[in-house]
Design a protein around this motif. Structure first.
Motif, short mmCIF file in Angstrom:
data_model
loop_
_atom_site.label_atom_id
_atom_site.label_comp_id
_atom_site.label_asym_id
_atom_site.label_seq_id
_atom_site.Cartn_x
_atom_site.Cartn_y
_atom_site.Cartn_z
N ALA A 34 1.97 -2.09 -6.74
CA ALA A 34 1.53 -1.53 -5.57
C ALA A 34 0.05 -2.27 -5.72
O ALA A 34 -0.65 -2.12 -6.70
N ASP A 35 -0.67 -2.64 -4.70
CA ASP A 35 -1.80 -3.00 -4.69
C ASP A 35 -2.84 -1.86 -4.39
O ASP A 35 -4.12 -2.09 -5.02
N ASP A 36 -2.63 -0.77 -3.79
CA ASP A 36 -3.42 0.65 -3.71
C ASP A 36 -2.57 1.65 -3.57
O ASP A 36 -1.22 1.58 -3.22
N TYR A 37 -3.12 2.78 -3.43
CA TYR A 37 -2.09 4.05 -3.64
C TYR A 37 -3.08 5.11 -2.59
O TYR A 37 -4.31 5.45 -2.80
N LEU A 38 -2.43 5.39 -1.60
CA LEU A 38 -3.32 6.39 -0.48
C LEU A 38 -2.48 7.55 -0.45
O LEU A 38 -1.46 7.73 -0.10
N THR A 39 -3.22 8.73 -0.71
CA THR A 39 -2.66 9.97 -0.68
C THR A 39 -2.65 10.55 0.72
O THR A 39 -3.72 10.64 1.28
N LYS A 40 -1.78 11.29 1.09
CA LYS A 40 -1.65 11.92 2.43
C LYS A 40 -2.17 13.32 2.10
O LYS A 40 -2.05 13.95 0.99
N PRO A 41 -2.77 13.98 2.99
CA PRO A 41 -3.02 13.57 4.45
C PRO A 41 -4.24 12.69 4.33
O PRO A 41 -5.25 12.63 3.71
N PHE A 42 -4.21 11.65 5.50
CA PHE A 42 -5.41 10.62 5.55
C PHE A 42 -5.61 10.71 6.96
O PHE A 42 -4.66 11.30 8.02
N HIS A 43 -6.61 10.08 7.34
CA HIS A 43 -7.16 10.12 8.67
C HIS A 43 -7.40 8.84 9.20
O HIS A 43 -7.86 8.07 8.55
N TRP A 44 -6.94 8.60 10.34
CA TRP A 44 -7.04 7.19 11.07
C TRP A 44 -8.40 7.34 11.76
O TRP A 44 -9.16 8.29 12.23
N LEU A 104 0.91 -1.35 0.11
CA LEU A 104 -0.14 -0.07 -0.15
C LEU A 104 0.98 1.33 -0.06
O LEU A 104 1.63 1.52 1.00
N ILE A 105 1.00 2.12 -1.06
CA ILE A 105 1.51 3.07 -1.15
C ILE A 105 0.76 4.32 -0.34
O ILE A 105 -0.34 4.38 -0.30
N ILE A 106 1.53 5.06 0.68
CA ILE A 106 1.05 6.22 1.10
C ILE A 106 1.97 7.33 1.06
O ILE A 106 3.20 7.39 1.35
N SER A 107 1.45 8.23 0.16
CA SER A 107 2.39 9.46 -0.34
C SER A 107 1.58 10.65 -0.39
O SER A 107 0.42 10.83 -0.80
N ALA A 108 2.48 11.91 -0.10
CA ALA A 108 2.01 13.04 -0.68
C ALA A 108 1.88 13.43 -2.18
O ALA A 108 1.06 14.30 -2.76
N ARG A 109 2.64 12.74 -2.89
CA ARG A 109 2.69 12.79 -4.47
C ARG A 109 1.25 12.41 -4.67
O ARG A 109 1.01 11.14 -4.69
N ASN A 110 0.40 12.98 -5.48
CA ASN A 110 -0.89 12.56 -5.84
C ASN A 110 -1.15 13.02 -7.28
O ASN A 110 -2.28 12.91 -7.81
N SER A 111 -0.05 12.86 -8.07
CA SER A 111 -0.25 13.03 -9.51
C SER A 111 -0.85 11.77 -10.08
O SER A 111 -0.34 10.65 -9.53
N LEU A 112 -1.49 11.71 -11.06
CA LEU A 112 -1.97 10.50 -11.79
C LEU A 112 -0.98 9.84 -12.13
O LEU A 112 -1.00 8.49 -12.11
N ASP A 113 0.24 10.14 -12.94
CA ASP A 113 1.22 9.50 -13.17
C ASP A 113 1.95 8.78 -12.24
O ASP A 113 2.38 7.71 -12.32
N ASP A 114 2.06 9.21 -11.10
CA ASP A 114 2.58 8.52 -9.68
C ASP A 114 1.75 7.63 -9.44
O ASP A 114 2.06 6.31 -9.31
#
Length: 107
Positions: free
Chosen positions: A95-105, A76-86
């Motif tokens: 990767a199985d999924d891509y979660l952009t920061k910030p996120f909430h628990w 699971l990628i967790i990144s501030a990079r949120n471009s479609l290319d990334d």
């Protein structure tokens, strides 16, 4: 479940690790590419939470390493990079999924 958190931001890394350990998981962590590759060489994990912006390299290298070694860890990628290319690159490399920061628990 055995997890590896690869995140360079120490406070976020500690929060994620503490949260996952409190839920009964075995959770290890590291903050750079070199340590991540060493842990992935020496141990098996069920899941890897991966930041792609690391101080000593690109997290996509981790995905390429896992693929080259035939390892089956879910990623699971967790990144501030949120471009479609990334996002597409991460998913295409494995990767199985891509979660952009910030996120909430959840509470």
């Amino acid at each position: 479940m055995k997890l590896l958190v690869i995140e360079d931001e120490q406070s976020l890394r500690e929060n994620i690790t503490d949260y996952l350990n409190a839920d009964g998981n075995i959770c290890e962590s590291c903050g750079n590419l070199e340590d991540a590759l060493r842990k992935l060489t020496d141990y098996h994990y069920d899941c890897v939470l991966l930041d792609i912006g690391l101080p000593d390299g690109d997290g996509f290298t981790v995905l390429e390493y896992l693929k080259a070694q035939g390892k089956m860890e879910a990623v699971l990628i967790i990144s501030a990079r949120n471009s479609l290319d990334d996002k597409l690159n991460g998913l295409n490399v494995g990767a199985d999924d891509y979660l952009t920061k910030p996120f909430h628990w959840p509470n």
